[in-house]
Design an enzyme around this catalytic site. Structure first.
Site, short mmCIF file in Angstrom:
data_model
loop_
_atom_site.label_atom_id
_atom_site.label_comp_id
_atom_site.label_asym_id
_atom_site.label_seq_id
_atom_site.Cartn_x
_atom_site.Cartn_y
_atom_site.Cartn_z
N GLU B 458 0.82 -1.10 -0.03
CA GLU B 458 0.06 -0.07 -0.09
C GLU B 458 0.91 1.30 -0.03
OE1 GLU B 458 -0.73 -2.00 3.07
OE2 GLU B 458 -1.70 -3.38 1.91
N GLU B 482 -4.41 -11.57 -1.81
CA GLU B 482 -5.16 -11.59 -0.48
C GLU B 482 -6.68 -11.36 -0.85
OE1 GLU B 482 -3.49 -8.03 1.36
OE2 GLU B 482 -4.02 -6.84 0.13
#
Lengths: 676, 676
Positions: B458, B482
């Site tokens: 991120e 994920e």
């Protein structure tokens, strides 16, 4: 129109086949499609009303909220109970006065749930759900009632909680030019806010979400709820102040529809959207019968797009008496019944699309003697098609609308192309909000009173209203051929025409304007091209359905061209249509039977990739010999390097024949099967 | 790391090959790539500075504006003249300390145009353009100067006026979760605003636009200018107040790069982004050599994603001493050098991603004895990998950053995974603005001082800075595995992994976290699945490059599994990499040679469609025999119905062998070519 089939076979309400789903929960209902493949579940719980949908025992839509938010009131969505429920089955066959399919089967089961709030001063909301074999429709009805009179819908809560993250073909809503963009393909979870129809390819089925019978309401768009989810929620196109729908009881919402089929190609053979619209009144149908006439038309139009001519008056003016007569002369020698003349009236000076409108709708531009042109056309059997370009100035236009149509009626003009070019209607309204929906309905009614067929560009997306209003012939509402001309210098990609029949095309007839034969218009448009071969252009007459089908190129580019024979032959009104095979964005093959002869036509197109496809001609009548007149890509055809390479071959075929079609990059094949 | 090749072969500035292009216009320049295939034209006109690009004599970028808008000043974009120009050529070969390719050729021609305003109090702006055979780079330099000191860039004016409307693969910018979406495919003219790299497939070439060496500046996104155009313009990710870059002279912008190749597959074999970054200092390289160690790692992580365990402390806590030891025991028996433990520290209670951060970065959670686990791992040769989840609270994190890394250093931890989960940094900053770019640089520097390799999730998109900062190993910056776990319930489509190497992958190593073997985790995640076969999972270790490569599933799911041998064998550091064949969104085949052995590895993956591909093994050493250990889809394999069906076969091959690989839906093939 030579043949009309106005007879409606009214179905009988058959034995009721629905029952509350659970004995212990009187507020759960289920509704199955006639073939039982589709199953809708309705649950009325204290916290809300939810529907879900399965297809062949597979979950398609998981429990999804229904309801409306009313401005200044509590949402009309929860604390509801079922007051009454009614069920019925309708099975009828109806005839289109014109269309892609003459006779349409309408077979559905319907559940009406009359809900009433459990609170003080209860309001009433009726849900109507119809399950067809090819999809479902769901609408809200708000009956006349004491505690809900005039009101504003602030939000429609209808959700589509899809069970599967699927490949999705979509157009972003709330951009400046409505649906005039090329489609995006992404995962459902990457969608933002999309116009409908939106088309999804799941693992075991394809589906399209759209609406039907959009009247006095805002168009629906679908917004992904949250990030990376699979939930789409209705997002009604707002008024400038944020209101969605200004209305009063009694009212009915448009139908929210989910078309479903094993594969994307099968979606093209569904008539769900039409079936969710009302039949016309006998009077409307009888009246329309007098002037409705599907057909091909030319236009003083493409020469403006490629920069040869101007819409504006002046030295490059396209709309002149002499030019119109040239078109009429050509059309008269062919099966072309109409001539559109853009820029025909006063008000086209300069950059007309950049300013408030100045059009005068009953005064021809200097240089065009419209009376003379109409008379000349009448002599030769070619009707002038009117043109109302509004530059998105609707309030301005409505002041002249009645006189404008009266003027055409006096001239004997029975077909008008509408235009609403502009980023916002009246500078402030979206093209798809209730304001425009209502204007467009007034327009269609006005046109009908003046016996005019409507071909509307830059308007509200089709929702099947042509069933109810037979003069509502066709619309653009797509990024059409014009973008390959010159404005604004970024043409369509070769796969565009292999996408739009699976998306936009599901909503109704599409005035895409095919038929470009001259691929060498680089003089004024060096950076643009029609990304197709000539055979592909021919195939579009079959692949993309429109009852008014343009013959888009200049007469000079058709004169003496052997391939023009196909355009001459191809009809625009069909007894039967069958999408045979295709993949979205890859290729598509469609066959249609002429309404007025035993002949069949086939169109096949591919994207930028060459491919060979085989087609069994089992749609032809059995034990019957046909001559296949095949217009196909030349061996060296390629949209980029050699678009005009094509061959015409003839061969005897019958329903047992299998043909192989070699489509070149950007290519296609067009075939007439002429009964011998 | 066993082998480092820090020797940089410095290129000589060769004979200058550039000349002003037109004798009558001293302000026009051209620069050709060493092979002359690419040609950049620069024009300094009174109204502005424009560049254009052609490839094999075909226009790729039409004249496009350059310049900067400075807050409170006139734009630094026009009224410029060339004060000086300098040209040089660099041709060198440099060695990566680790990477997908050990030795990289860096051969370019460079033009420096030192511009000065023709106005009073003139400002200076230098343009630097480098032309490689595989693309170009272009940057702004603002030297120290009297009339420009501290300033704010309000807008960067760099345009990319593309010559052709092409199929474009893109990710919308300014959504809540950065680039963690599946890609969109559309016409260029349908793009809105996109992250880079953005990848375009034109008719005769493919290109990708990105940036390199992003330091103390905002990330670049690209916004389509106007509607339906072909012009992308730089749109820098802003500070909350709209400022784009807060800076002062002297400064350099990141490079704006255009990679170009005949086909999309060739883009994967370009090292343009790395080549546009600075070499590391000898000190940085020597220091890094002490602790850098590419390798595979496991993680207490997937069990949280599939709902078996929690990040939070409590009965389902994943981070426990016992569980960590189980992972270490498994890793120790295999070639797995690291163990990540998410939720290892204090502060993970409840919905940690929904609130301001409460993490304490030097205190393990109750139930995890980190000292003991680290010691246990050390004994067994498995290093614990640290984890700094910040929940996007950067200011909070920076207060602890120094002590947090000090804590790890004391424990001997040399690898940390960063996390910045949250919609905005500190509740107000985009993840890609200058604030985050600068934080991340501080992070990388701090990590280096504490001898830590960084694996960042991120964060800012990679721009090749790993060349300069060798401890910056890998990043997520993609919608990873994920999403197939459970959050938020809409998994990736099977074509996702066939898209990301052509898009996100062009920016640098990708911590996608492959290796799921157990496809039956439906207990907690009934609506999610890994959309691939087991052989596809193996192939991802070759197809998606990361120097730290996760072995993502639980040890129980690997134990005793014959296919795990491939994961055991596959290296993470390569002598050479070759993308062999593929189409974006369809399939991809990549071969790589182990850096430390003569063995080659091959990975092939397909999307949802089965396909047969043939591969010539001509990348193998000539006249050498190999054993091909082939892990392939079973005959009945299908990601949806039978993902675990696979076969292992062995056969003798050499460079003349052609193999056929039958990939099943969502399938793949993974091959080790072991020298005999």
């Amino acid at each position: 129109m030579k043949h009309l089939y106005p007879t409606l076979v009214l179905g009988l309400a058959l034995a009721l086949l629905m029952t509350p789903s659970k004995a212990d929960s009187p507020q759960g209902y289920q509704l199955r499609s006639p073939d039982s493949a589709l199953e809708v579940e309705l649950e009325v719980r204290p916290e809300g009303v939810f529907y879900s949908l399965s297809y062949l025992h597979r979950s398609v839509v998981k429990p999804s909220r229904l309801g409306l938010k009313i401005k200044g009131q509590a949402p009309l969505a929860s604390a509801l109970k079922v007051d009454k429920h009614r069920e019925r089955e309708v099975d009828q066959q109806w005839q289109q006065p014109w269309g892609e399919q003459q006779s349409i089967k309408e077979h559905y089961r319907e559940l009406r749930l009359e809900l009433i709030e459990t609170t003080a001063n209860p309001r009433r909301l009726t849900l109507v759900i119809r399950a067809f074999n090819d999809g479902i429709g769901l609408r809200y009805e708000l009956p006349d009632q004491p505690h809900l009179k005039k009101f504003v819908i602030e939000d429609e809560l209808t959700e589509f909680v899809l069970a599967e993250n699927s490949h999705t073909w979509w157009l972003p809503a709330y951009r400046n030019w409505g649906p005039e963009y090329q489609y995006l393909k992404s995962a459902l979870s990457s969608v933002d806010v999309a116009f409908t129809p939106i088309t999804l390819e799941a693992r075991h089925y394809a589906l399209a979400i759209h609406e039907a019978a959009l009247i006095d309401y805002a168009s629906m768009t679908l917004r992904l709820q949250g990030d990376n989810t699979k939930t789409l929620k209705v997002d009604l196109v707002p008024w400038p102040n944020g209101d969605k729908v200004r209305t009063s009881t009694p009212m009915k919402s448009p139908w929210r529809s989910i078309q479903i089929a094993p594969k994307a190609i099968d979606l093209l053979n569904s008539h769900l959207t039409l079936n969710l619209n009302e039949a016309p009144t006998p009077e409307a149908l009888a009246s329309a019968e007098r002037y409705l006439k599907p057909g091909k038309y030319m236009g003083i139009w493409w020469e403006m797009h490629i920069g040869e001519k101007d819409w504006s008056p002046g030295p490059k003016q396209g709309a002149t008496t002499a030019r119109a007569k040239q078109y009429i002369d050509f059309a008269a020698q062919h099966d072309i019944s109409g001539l559109l003349i853009e820029g025909w009236n006063k008000g086209w000076e300069g950059e007309w699309w950049q300013r408030p409108p100045t059009f005068i709708f009953n005064q021809p531009v200097a240089g065009l003697d419209l009376d003379e042109v109409v008379g000349y056309g009448r002599e030769k059997g070619v009707a002038v098609i009117g043109h109302h370009e509004t530059a998105a100035g609707v309030t301005y236009y409505e002041q002249q609308m009645e006189s404008a149509f009266g003027y055409y009626q006096k001239l004997g003009i029975h077909s008008v192309k509408m235009g609403y070019v502009g980023k916002r209607i009246d500078g402030e309204q979206w093209h798809h909000g209730q304001f425009m929906v209502n204007h467009f309905q007034r327009l269609v009614d006005t046109a009908a009173r003046h016996q005019v067929m409507v071909n509307a560009h830059e308007t509200v997306t089709d929702t099947g209203l042509r069933r109810t209003y037979p003069n509502l012939m066709t619309r653009e509402c797509v990024r059409g051929m014009e973008y390959n001309g010159g404005s604004p210098d970024s043409g369509n990609l070769p796969d565009h025409t292999t996408i739009i029949p699976f998306t936009r095309g599901l909503s109704g007839p599409t005035d895409f304007t095919p038929g470009i034969f001259n691929f060498d218009y680089q003089k004024h448009r060096p950076n643009n091209r029609v990304p197709s071969t000539l055979a592909n252009q021919l195939a579009l007459y079959v692949v993309i359905y429109s009852p008014l089908q343009m013959v888009a190129d200049l007469p000079e580019n058709y004169a003496g061209h052997p391939a023009f024979q196909f355009i001459d032959d191809v009809p625009t009104d069909w007894r039967e249509s069958r999408a045979l095979e295709g993949e979205i964005g890859e290729y598509l093959m469609v066959a249609r039977q002429d309404k007025h002869s035993p002949d069949w036509y086939l169109g096949a197109i591919t994207n930028q990739k060459a491919r060979s496809i085989r087609v069994k001609l089992d749609f032809l009548a059995p034990n019957t010999e046909y001559e296949a007149q095949i217009y196909r890509d030349g061996k060296d055809a390629d949209w980029e390097t050699n678009p005009e390479s094509y061959d015409i071959t003839r061969q005897r075929v019958n329903a047992d024949t299998e043909l192989r079609l070699d489509l070149k990059p950007g290519g296609g094949a067009a075939i007439r099967f002429k009964k011998r």
